[in-house]
Scaffold this motif. Structure first.
Motif, PDB file in Angstrom:
ATOM      1  N   GLU A  21       0.829  -1.207   0.000  1.00  0.00           N
ATOM      2  CA  GLU A  21       0.000   0.000   0.000  1.00  0.00           C
ATOM      3  C   GLU A  21       0.864   1.257   0.000  1.00  0.00           C
ATOM      4  OE1 GLU A  21      -2.531  -0.412   3.341  1.00  0.00           O
ATOM      5  OE2 GLU A  21      -3.903  -1.821   2.343  1.00  0.00           O
ATOM      6  N   LYS A  22       1.936   1.233   0.746  1.00  0.00           N
ATOM      7  CA  LYS A  22       2.841   2.386   0.803  1.00  0.00           C
ATOM      8  C   LYS A  22       3.478   2.614  -0.570  1.00  0.00           C
ATOM      9  CE  LYS A  22       7.208   3.988   2.739  1.00  0.00           C
ATOM     10  NZ  LYS A  22       8.369   3.649   3.597  1.00  0.00           N
ATOM     11  N   ASN A  23       3.964   1.530  -1.191  1.00  0.00           N
ATOM     12  CA  ASN A  23       4.610   1.671  -2.498  1.00  0.00           C
ATOM     13  C   ASN A  23       3.623   2.184  -3.553  1.00  0.00           C
ATOM     14  OD1 ASN A  23       7.049   0.812  -1.498  1.00  0.00           O
ATOM     15  ND2 ASN A  23       6.791  -1.309  -2.152  1.00  0.00           N
ATOM     16  N   ARG A  24       2.389   1.669  -3.509  1.00  0.00           N
ATOM     17  CA  ARG A  24       1.382   2.152  -4.462  1.00  0.00           C
ATOM     18  C   ARG A  24       1.057   3.622  -4.222  1.00  0.00           C
ATOM     19  NH1 ARG A  24      -1.447  -1.687  -7.512  1.00  0.00           N
ATOM     20  NH2 ARG A  24      -3.092  -0.138  -7.848  1.00  0.00           N
ATOM     21  N   HIS A  25       0.988   4.019  -2.966  1.00  0.00           N
ATOM     22  CA  HIS A  25       0.717   5.421  -2.640  1.00  0.00           C
ATOM     23  C   HIS A  25       1.819   6.322  -3.180  1.00  0.00           C
ATOM     24  CE1 HIS A  25      -0.645   8.887  -0.296  1.00  0.00           C
ATOM     25  NE2 HIS A  25       0.634   9.057   0.042  1.00  0.00           N
ATOM     26  N   VAL A  26       3.077   5.931  -2.948  1.00  0.00           N
ATOM     27  CA  VAL A  26       4.217   6.732  -3.420  1.00  0.00           C
ATOM     28  C   VAL A  26       4.228   6.790  -4.942  1.00  0.00           C
ATOM     29  CG1 VAL A  26       6.735   6.796  -3.573  1.00  0.00           C
ATOM     30  CG2 VAL A  26       5.623   6.314  -1.373  1.00  0.00           C
ATOM     31  N   LEU A  27       4.012   5.624  -5.553  1.00  0.00           N
ATOM     32  CA  LEU A  27       4.044   5.567  -7.014  1.00  0.00           C
ATOM     33  C   LEU A  27       2.924   6.420  -7.621  1.00  0.00           C
ATOM     34  CD1 LEU A  27       5.929   4.201  -8.962  1.00  0.00           C
ATOM     35  CD2 LEU A  27       4.392   2.245  -9.049  1.00  0.00           C
ATOM     36  N   LYS A  28       1.779   6.434  -6.962  1.00  0.00           N
ATOM     37  CA  LYS A  28       0.665   7.248  -7.449  1.00  0.00           C
ATOM     38  C   LYS A  28       1.016   8.732  -7.421  1.00  0.00           C
ATOM     39  CE  LYS A  28      -4.292   7.976  -6.879  1.00  0.00           C
ATOM     40  NZ  LYS A  28      -5.517   7.585  -6.134  1.00  0.00           N
ATOM     41  N   GLU A  29       1.657   9.170  -6.353  1.00  0.00           N
ATOM     42  CA  GLU A  29       2.069  10.581  -6.267  1.00  0.00           C
ATOM     43  C   GLU A  29       3.077  10.912  -7.366  1.00  0.00           C
ATOM     44  OE1 GLU A  29       0.949  12.899  -4.241  1.00  0.00           O
ATOM     45  OE2 GLU A  29      -0.414  11.553  -3.187  1.00  0.00           O
ATOM     46  N   ILE A  30       4.018  10.016  -7.604  1.00  0.00           N
ATOM     47  CA  ILE A  30       5.041  10.252  -8.629  1.00  0.00           C
ATOM     48  C   ILE A  30       4.410  10.334 -10.014  1.00  0.00           C
ATOM     49  CG2 ILE A  30       7.026   9.191  -9.800  1.00  0.00           C
ATOM     50  CD1 ILE A  30       7.884   8.097  -7.042  1.00  0.00           C
ATOM     51  N   ILE A  31       3.494   9.397 -10.298  1.00  0.00           N
ATOM     52  CA  ILE A  31       2.848   9.379 -11.626  1.00  0.00           C
ATOM     53  C   ILE A  31       2.005  10.629 -11.822  1.00  0.00           C
ATOM     54  CG2 ILE A  31       1.159   8.158 -13.052  1.00  0.00           C
ATOM     55  CD1 ILE A  31       2.178   5.551 -11.753  1.00  0.00           C
ATOM     56  N   GLU A  32       1.271  11.040 -10.796  1.00  0.00           N
ATOM     57  CA  GLU A  32       0.424  12.230 -10.920  1.00  0.00           C
ATOM     58  C   GLU A  32       1.257  13.484 -11.168  1.00  0.00           C
ATOM     59  OE1 GLU A  32      -1.958  12.209  -7.416  1.00  0.00           O
ATOM     60  OE2 GLU A  32      -3.502  10.902  -8.290  1.00  0.00           O
ATOM     61  N   VAL A  33       2.431  13.561 -10.567  1.00  0.00           N
ATOM     62  CA  VAL A  33       3.322  14.704 -10.830  1.00  0.00           C
ATOM     63  C   VAL A  33       3.807  14.679 -12.279  1.00  0.00           C
ATOM     64  CG1 VAL A  33       5.571  15.728 -10.280  1.00  0.00           C
ATOM     65  CG2 VAL A  33       4.046  14.986  -8.435  1.00  0.00           C
ATOM     66  N   LEU A  34       4.189  13.484 -12.765  1.00  0.00           N
ATOM     67  CA  LEU A  34       4.632  13.366 -14.154  1.00  0.00           C
ATOM     68  C   LEU A  34       3.514  13.742 -15.129  1.00  0.00           C
ATOM     69  CD1 LEU A  34       6.699  10.043 -14.056  1.00  0.00           C
ATOM     70  CD2 LEU A  34       7.595  12.333 -14.475  1.00  0.00           C
ATOM     71  N   VAL A  57       8.605  19.637  -7.307  1.00  0.00           N
ATOM     72  CA  VAL A  57       7.178  19.432  -7.037  1.00  0.00           C
ATOM     73  C   VAL A  57       6.992  18.283  -6.042  1.00  0.00           C
ATOM     74  CG1 VAL A  57       4.959  18.796  -8.066  1.00  0.00           C
ATOM     75  CG2 VAL A  57       6.500  20.325  -9.292  1.00  0.00           C
ATOM     76  N   LEU A  58       7.743  17.193  -6.219  1.00  0.00           N
ATOM     77  CA  LEU A  58       7.637  16.061  -5.291  1.00  0.00           C
ATOM     78  C   LEU A  58       7.995  16.478  -3.865  1.00  0.00           C
ATOM     79  CD1 LEU A  58       9.077  12.860  -7.029  1.00  0.00           C
ATOM     80  CD2 LEU A  58       6.736  13.267  -6.244  1.00  0.00           C
ATOM     81  N   GLN A  59       9.062  17.252  -3.718  1.00  0.00           N
ATOM     82  CA  GLN A  59       9.479  17.689  -2.384  1.00  0.00           C
ATOM     83  C   GLN A  59       8.463  18.647  -1.777  1.00  0.00           C
ATOM     84  OE1 GLN A  59      13.363  19.142  -3.276  1.00  0.00           O
ATOM     85  NE2 GLN A  59      14.288  17.085  -3.355  1.00  0.00           N
TER      86      GLN A  59
END
Length: 586
Positions: A21-34, A57-59
């Protein structure tokens, strides 16, 4: 992560589930920024990765997101999902998802058309833009015309055979059936339009029903080029271009122009906020109308600026001043500006994505009608001539005609003494006559397939038995009916619209009111006719996006990254399903 069912490991270990769940959450934030950066066309990478827009933006998000903050601070360097390689993979998945949605819509339409054009990017690589045109039907049985960009492809060769192979390979890769291709629209370059080795000929070998449409905007441009071969018009255009370049690329001359403009309130009002002259485009003649209008309105300021520069020992300014202070130049300027301005609306209409060939032809006929009407109205040229006289009188230039001799082969030598009548015959009438002929031959002339426009209810009285035979011959493979049954369907169609009800006047309105079950042949014909593009303007618009995406500072961008960012940016209104991206990435 791909499986919907939880694995045995996840059932046994709650900690493992939390990690997922943590990895999916992080990956979702990264993809949305891209996705956000791609849609807004903001550079993702920077000179240093840790100081790039992506990381900034990520930071910024991490300040309010403890999970993301912990990941960026403590995750191993090989599992942060922020490297350029991971960025490319995620962007590619986003681009593929958009492409899948577009190609699915195109497949559902049944038949489609392609448009293609090539242009060099900032790194001098030849990029081929491919767009498709098709009819989309919504849940309310309303039809919508769509032109969608599908991608950029790097061309190693611009020969017809190489481009045709690229188009066919990519259509197959995207899952589009080339046998459903009904039209192809390109410009008139030999490699695209060649009868034997051009792209259109080579594609028709694989798709015999994919008829070639020569870009109507390009045809209109060629009509203007061939109509503007009068010596005085060519000389005027060359002088306007030289002066525009002189003021645009010299700080000293531009300052002189700005100083004169600041002292002339009347010219400032006519220029409507512009502070520079516009240069003449070498290829798009229609854009010259605006440049000539600007030059005509700024004429007093241009003369005074050239006089000031001439007094400051600028020899070029003196040469230009001699060239423009002639009545021949002024009358050519006002005449060309008036005629080209009449075509600006037609050019804008041709570039619309929902423009079809029939409407394009109608608008061209309207322009020809206006030109014919103005040619027969003596007051029109009288107004043009008076404008030229008013401009010339400000600088003590009298109306005049060129020197005449008994024998002259290289310019007009009419035996007319009155300046107004001379320029009407030698310039205006010749220019308009050539333009009308060129537009008629290049833009309005149609092939037999376009006879199907007579199926529009308002045009049915023009439909004769011979024309029905022409329509059947052109569309026989798509109709798939015996001729007798098709003729019977036409009789029923004619009878349907014989009552006094309001009739549709365009193809798309007719398509909306056509029941495909009752009139399958007419429905198919109208759908094919509407799918045929008038211009590949959507490809040209994609090149404008390419110039914004692949800039001087981003010129090492790879082909896949360019294609993915282009899909995100051009189709920024389309939603990307981030969960599907994560599943595929997993």
């Amino acid at each position: 992560m791909v499986d919907k069912k939880e694995s045995i490991l996840c059932k046994k270990s709650s900690s493992s589930k939390q990690i997922v769940e943590k990895n999916r959450h992080v990956l979702k934030e990264i993809i949305e920024v891209l996705i956000m950066l791609g849609k807004q066309n903001i550079a993702i990478r920077g000179h240093k990765e840790e100081k790039s827009n992506f990381m900034a933006v990520l930071q910024g998000l991490a300040k309010k997101n403890p999970v993301l903050s912990d990941h960026l601070a403590n995750a191993p360097s090989n599992a942060k999902y922020t490297s350029p390689e991971i960025q490319n993979e995620l962007l590619s998945l986003c681009g593929d998802q958009i492409l899948d949605m577009l190609t699915t819509q195109c497949k559902n339409a049944g038949v489609f058309a392609i448009m293609a054009d090539e242009s060099s990017d900032i790194s001098t690589k030849e990029q081929l833009s491919i767009c498709v045109r098709y009819i989309e039907k919504n849940e309310h049985n309303r039809h919508k015309l769509r032109e969608d960009f599908l991608g950029f492809i790097t061309c190693k060769s611009i020969k017809g055979q190489a481009i045709a192979q690229l188009i066919l390979e990519n259509l197959q890769q995207w899952g589009l059936d080339v046998l459903k291709l009904r039209a192809q629209c390109y410009d008139g370059a030999n490699n695209m339009s060649g009868k034997y080795n051009g792209v259109q000929a080579l594609i028709r070998e694989r798709a015999p029903l994919a008829h070639y449409v020569h870009c109507k905007s390009h045809c209109l441009n060629l009509a203007l080029v061939h109509s503007s071969k009068l010596q005085c018009v060519r000389t005027m255009m060359k002088t306007v271009q030289d002066i525009a370049f002189a003021f645009q690329y010299s700080a000293k001359r531009l300052q002189a122009f700005a100083d004169e403009l600041a002292n002339d309130a009347n010219t400032r009002e006519q220029l409507d906020g512009r502070h520079k002259l516009k240069t003449l485009c070498e290829t798009r003649w229609m854009s010259r109308a605006d440049a000539l209008t600007t030059f005509k309105n700024a004429f007093p300021v241009i003369i005074h600026a050239l006089e000031t520069l001439g007094e400051d020992n600028d020899d070029k300014a003196r040469e230009h001043l001699i060239g423009v202070l002639r009545f021949e130049f002024i009358i050519a300027l006002t005449t060309a500006e008036h005629i080209l301005s009449a075509l600006v609306g037609l050019t804008a209409i041709l570039q619309k994505a929902d423009m079809d060939l029939i409407e394009a032809t109608k608008e061209a006929r309207v322009v020809v009608g206006i030109l014919n009407e103005e040619r027969g109205d003596p007051l029109v040229f009288e107004g043009i001539f008076q404008t030229a006289v008013n401009i010339a009188s400000q600088f003590q230039i009298d109306p005049s005609i060129p020197r005449q001799i008994q024998r002259q082969q290289h310019r007009a030598n009419y035996d007319i003494a009155d300046p107004e009548q001379y320029w009407r015959v030698a310039l205006y009438n010749v220019f308009v006559d050539h333009l009308i002929l060129e537009i008629t031959n290049r833009v309005i002339s149609n092939e037999d397939r376009f006879t199907a426009q007579l199926l529009i209810p308002t045009r049915l009285p023009e439909l004769t038995n011979n024309l029905v035979d022409v329509i059947y011959t052109c569309y026989a493979e798509d109709i798939n009916l015996p001729k007798e049954l098709f003729e019977y369907e036409i009789r029923r169609w004619t009878m349907r619209w014989s009552d006094g009800a309001q009739k549709p006047t365009t193809i798309i309105d007719t398509l909306d009111r056509t029941q495909s079950e009752a009139y399958p042949s007419i429905y198919s014909i109208l759908k094919i006719l509407l799918s045929m593009p008038a211009t590949p303007a959507s490809c040209e618009r994609s090149f404008s996006s390419m110039k914004r995406i692949k800039t001087y500072l981003r010129n090492t961008m790879t082909e896949n990254r360019l294609a993915s960012l282009a899909l995100l940016h051009i189709h920024r209104d389309m939603e990307v399903d981030v969960d599907k991206i994560i599943n595929k990435f997993g």
